[in-house]
Scaffold this motif. Sequence first.
Motif, PDB file in Angstrom:
ATOM      1  N   GLY A   1       0.806  -1.210   0.000  1.00 15.42           N
ATOM      2  CA  GLY A   1       0.000   0.000   0.000  1.00 15.42           C
ATOM      3  C   GLY A   1       0.838   1.258   0.000  1.00 15.42           C
ATOM      4  N   PHE A   2       1.903   1.251   0.785  1.00 15.55           N
ATOM      5  CA  PHE A   2       2.796   2.403   0.853  1.00 15.55           C
ATOM      6  C   PHE A   2       3.470   2.646  -0.491  1.00 15.55           C
ATOM      7  CE2 PHE A   2       7.245   3.824   1.705  1.00 15.55           C
ATOM      8  CZ  PHE A   2       6.960   5.118   2.109  1.00 15.55           C
ATOM      9  N   LEU A   3       3.927   1.592  -1.149  1.00 15.82           N
ATOM     10  CA  LEU A   3       4.601   1.747  -2.440  1.00 15.82           C
ATOM     11  C   LEU A   3       3.634   2.243  -3.513  1.00 15.82           C
ATOM     12  CD1 LEU A   3       6.898  -1.417  -2.416  1.00 15.82           C
ATOM     13  CD2 LEU A   3       7.536   0.948  -1.888  1.00 15.82           C
ATOM     14  N   HIS A   4       2.384   1.769  -3.484  1.00 17.94           N
ATOM     15  CA  HIS A   4       1.374   2.293  -4.417  1.00 17.94           C
ATOM     16  C   HIS A   4       1.120   3.776  -4.154  1.00 17.94           C
ATOM     17  CE1 HIS A   4       0.309  -1.199  -6.708  1.00 17.94           C
ATOM     18  NE2 HIS A   4      -0.104  -1.901  -5.667  1.00 17.94           N
ATOM     19  N   LEU A   5       1.092   4.158  -2.887  1.00 15.36           N
ATOM     20  CA  LEU A   5       0.889   5.561  -2.520  1.00 15.36           C
ATOM     21  C   LEU A   5       2.006   6.440  -3.091  1.00 15.36           C
ATOM     22  CD1 LEU A   5      -0.101   8.027  -0.887  1.00 15.36           C
ATOM     23  CD2 LEU A   5       1.048   7.054   1.105  1.00 15.36           C
ATOM     24  N   ILE A   6       3.253   6.024  -2.885  1.00  9.23           N
ATOM     25  CA  ILE A   6       4.363   6.831  -3.382  1.00  9.23           C
ATOM     26  C   ILE A   6       4.403   6.823  -4.909  1.00  9.23           C
ATOM     27  CG2 ILE A   6       6.857   7.197  -3.304  1.00  9.23           C
ATOM     28  CD1 ILE A   6       5.401   7.782  -0.695  1.00  9.23           C
ATOM     29  N   ALA A   7       4.007   5.717  -5.526  1.00  4.98           N
ATOM     30  CA  ALA A   7       3.929   5.677  -6.982  1.00  4.98           C
ATOM     31  C   ALA A   7       2.934   6.719  -7.503  1.00  4.98           C
ATOM     32  CB  ALA A   7       3.535   4.282  -7.461  1.00  4.98           C
ATOM     33  N   ALA A   8       1.797   6.837  -6.827  1.00  5.30           N
ATOM     34  CA  ALA A   8       0.811   7.843  -7.219  1.00  5.30           C
ATOM     35  C   ALA A   8       1.356   9.248  -7.021  1.00  5.30           C
ATOM     36  CB  ALA A   8      -0.472   7.653  -6.406  1.00  5.30           C
ATOM     37  N   LEU A   9       2.101   9.440  -5.946  1.00  8.27           N
ATOM     38  CA  LEU A   9       2.703  10.742  -5.675  1.00  8.27           C
ATOM     39  C   LEU A   9       3.725  11.098  -6.753  1.00  8.27           C
ATOM     40  CD1 LEU A   9       3.016  13.129  -3.692  1.00  8.27           C
ATOM     41  CD2 LEU A   9       4.735  11.776  -2.477  1.00  8.27           C
TER      42      LEU A   9
ATOM     43  N   GLN B   1       3.996  14.074  -9.513  1.00  7.54           N
ATOM     44  CA  GLN B   1       5.178  14.902  -9.725  1.00  7.54           C
ATOM     45  C   GLN B   1       5.449  15.088 -11.217  1.00  7.54           C
ATOM     46  OE1 GLN B   1       7.891  12.506  -7.108  1.00  7.54           O
ATOM     47  NE2 GLN B   1       8.554  14.517  -6.371  1.00  7.54           N
ATOM     48  N   HIS B   2       5.374  14.001 -11.967  1.00  2.00           N
ATOM     49  CA  HIS B   2       5.606  14.095 -13.411  1.00  2.00           C
ATOM     50  C   HIS B   2       4.600  15.038 -14.061  1.00  2.00           C
ATOM     51  CE1 HIS B   2       6.708  12.955 -17.483  1.00  2.00           C
ATOM     52  NE2 HIS B   2       5.421  12.708 -17.719  1.00  2.00           N
ATOM     53  N   GLN B   3       3.346  14.928 -13.659  1.00  8.55           N
ATOM     54  CA  GLN B   3       2.312  15.790 -14.220  1.00  8.55           C
ATOM     55  C   GLN B   3       2.539  17.248 -13.834  1.00  8.55           C
ATOM     56  OE1 GLN B   3      -1.105  13.825 -12.555  1.00  8.55           O
ATOM     57  NE2 GLN B   3      -1.280  12.348 -14.233  1.00  8.55           N
ATOM     58  N   ALA B   4       3.084  17.478 -12.642  1.00 10.40           N
ATOM     59  CA  ALA B   4       3.306  18.849 -12.166  1.00 10.40           C
ATOM     60  C   ALA B   4       4.407  19.563 -12.935  1.00 10.40           C
ATOM     61  CB  ALA B   4       3.659  18.826 -10.679  1.00 10.40           C
ATOM     62  N   LEU B   5       5.281  18.806 -13.579  1.00  8.38           N
ATOM     63  CA  LEU B   5       6.371  19.434 -14.344  1.00  8.38           C
ATOM     64  C   LEU B   5       5.868  20.266 -15.509  1.00  8.38           C
ATOM     65  CD1 LEU B   5       9.123  16.672 -14.640  1.00  8.38           C
ATOM     66  CD2 LEU B   5       9.434  18.955 -13.697  1.00  8.38           C
TER      67      LEU B   5
ATOM     68  N   ARG C   1      -0.348  21.574  -7.798  1.00  9.57           N
ATOM     69  CA  ARG C   1      -0.710  20.624  -8.856  1.00  9.57           C
ATOM     70  C   ARG C   1      -0.659  19.183  -8.339  1.00  9.57           C
ATOM     71  NH1 ARG C   1       2.127  23.111 -14.339  1.00  9.57           N
ATOM     72  NH2 ARG C   1       0.872  25.014 -14.394  1.00  9.57           N
ATOM     73  N   ILE C   2       0.307  18.887  -7.502  1.00 12.01           N
ATOM     74  CA  ILE C   2       0.403  17.540  -6.928  1.00 12.01           C
ATOM     75  C   ILE C   2      -0.824  17.254  -6.074  1.00 12.01           C
ATOM     76  CG2 ILE C   2       1.651  16.148  -5.229  1.00 12.01           C
ATOM     77  CD1 ILE C   2       4.245  17.473  -6.308  1.00 12.01           C
ATOM     78  N   LEU C   3      -1.210  18.202  -5.236  1.00 15.28           N
ATOM     79  CA  LEU C   3      -2.370  18.017  -4.359  1.00 15.28           C
ATOM     80  C   LEU C   3      -3.655  17.853  -5.165  1.00 15.28           C
ATOM     81  CD1 LEU C   3      -1.553  20.695  -1.626  1.00 15.28           C
ATOM     82  CD2 LEU C   3      -1.217  18.213  -1.472  1.00 15.28           C
ATOM     83  N   GLU C   4      -3.730  18.534  -6.313  1.00 12.37           N
ATOM     84  CA  GLU C   4      -4.936  18.478  -7.140  1.00 12.37           C
ATOM     85  C   GLU C   4      -5.017  17.205  -7.975  1.00 12.37           C
ATOM     86  OE1 GLU C   4      -4.686  21.989  -9.476  1.00 12.37           O
ATOM     87  OE2 GLU C   4      -5.211  23.347  -7.826  1.00 12.37           O
ATOM     88  N   THR C   5      -3.870  16.693  -8.403  1.00 14.39           N
ATOM     89  CA  THR C   5      -3.888  15.595  -9.385  1.00 14.39           C
ATOM     90  C   THR C   5      -3.617  14.212  -8.799  1.00 14.39           C
ATOM     91  OG1 THR C   5      -1.535  15.910  -9.931  1.00 14.39           O
ATOM     92  CG2 THR C   5      -3.157  17.158 -11.223  1.00 14.39           C
ATOM     93  N   ILE C   6      -3.126  14.121  -7.571  1.00 12.23           N
ATOM     94  CA  ILE C   6      -2.813  12.810  -7.025  1.00 12.23           C
ATOM     95  C   ILE C   6      -4.065  11.950  -6.921  1.00 12.23           C
ATOM     96  CG2 ILE C   6      -3.058  13.479  -4.596  1.00 12.23           C
ATOM     97  CD1 ILE C   6      -0.623  11.619  -4.040  1.00 12.23           C
ATOM     98  N   GLU C   7      -3.907  10.673  -7.164  1.00 17.88           N
ATOM     99  CA  GLU C   7      -5.022   9.731  -7.108  1.00 17.88           C
ATOM    100  C   GLU C   7      -5.492   9.579  -5.662  1.00 17.88           C
ATOM    101  OE1 GLU C   7      -5.862   5.016  -8.212  1.00 17.88           O
ATOM    102  OE2 GLU C   7      -3.911   5.942  -8.631  1.00 17.88           O
ATOM    103  N   LEU C   8      -6.693  10.042  -5.379  1.00 15.77           N
ATOM    104  CA  LEU C   8      -7.188  10.068  -4.005  1.00 15.77           C
ATOM    105  C   LEU C   8      -7.467   8.679  -3.445  1.00 15.77           C
ATOM    106  CD1 LEU C   8      -9.640  13.120  -4.147  1.00 15.77           C
ATOM    107  CD2 LEU C   8      -7.250  13.070  -3.420  1.00 15.77           C
TER     108      LEU C   8
END
Length: 322
Positions: free
Chosen positions: A62-70, A74-78, A120-127
Amino acid sequence: MVPPGSRQALTSGPENPASAFGENILGAAAEGERIRLPDLSTVFQRRAARLEALAPGHDLEGFLHLIAALVTAQHQALSGLPPGSMPGASEIGKARLVQRAPLDPAIWSRDESWRVALSRILETIELEVLPDSARAAREALMQADKASLESLADRFLGGDVATGEAAQAVFVAAALQVAWTRMAALLDAGDLAGETEGGDCPACGSPPVAGLISPGGTKFGHRHLHCSLCATSWRYTRVRCVHCGSTDRISFRNLAGTSYLRAECCEVCQGYSKVFYLEKVRTLEPLADDLASLGLDVLVGEAGFARVPNPFVLGMMEQPEK
């Protein structure tokens, strides 16, 4: 943080490790590209893909999936960040004169682009992948004013994040990584630091998250340390402490049955760093594989060694004394 299933038997390597790992020459530096700046088109995408590949069946799935989403966020925020500011030739020259990295947060003031990245990260991360604590942290950051955000950024960059604000600091760390990675990618590697190697990033002065041993250069391969903030990598002497620079009393520890990863432990300063071997696993990504091997951190920590934590577990690990 690390479940009992990760607490495998810890084994200690010899003072001069076997040549199969290429570390039988203490303090030897292998040939290789001295500094590698991040590739903005792939750095976060590759990291997210590696995290997703590591997650299934892992004790920390679960933690690794969370960081993957984060990291995906990050990529989208660029894309489309404001231009931001960069040190010019004069600032880079002054930094070299005082032997500081040009993007060192202590001498290079950040601009507002990191806060844009955070938004952008806060808006786009998979909730759906966020646990309750992360959702609460996201909401708090979305409501925070500029001064509060800047203060938290200062504490993160200064390594002074309290356990109670660790969840918010993870998002802040991600945004700062976006800003600093973009700046680092725009530097000229030829302008960075002199020939003297150091354990801190030549681009931003941050500590490494891990080291990767790549085949080639010499029969022993070469080690590159990877920055925890800006994703720059730089060549570093083999079998040398990244904290104090000592080549004396270096030992190695690893999880039983694991050949692609070891902890390089310094008996002089009681610091350690992780070393990954690309010849064993070609898909390694330093930050991702560091997070997937926190069991080794637990075991080495119990043996009395410490390191600067991965940014996404800051506040959960002891740091080495300066």
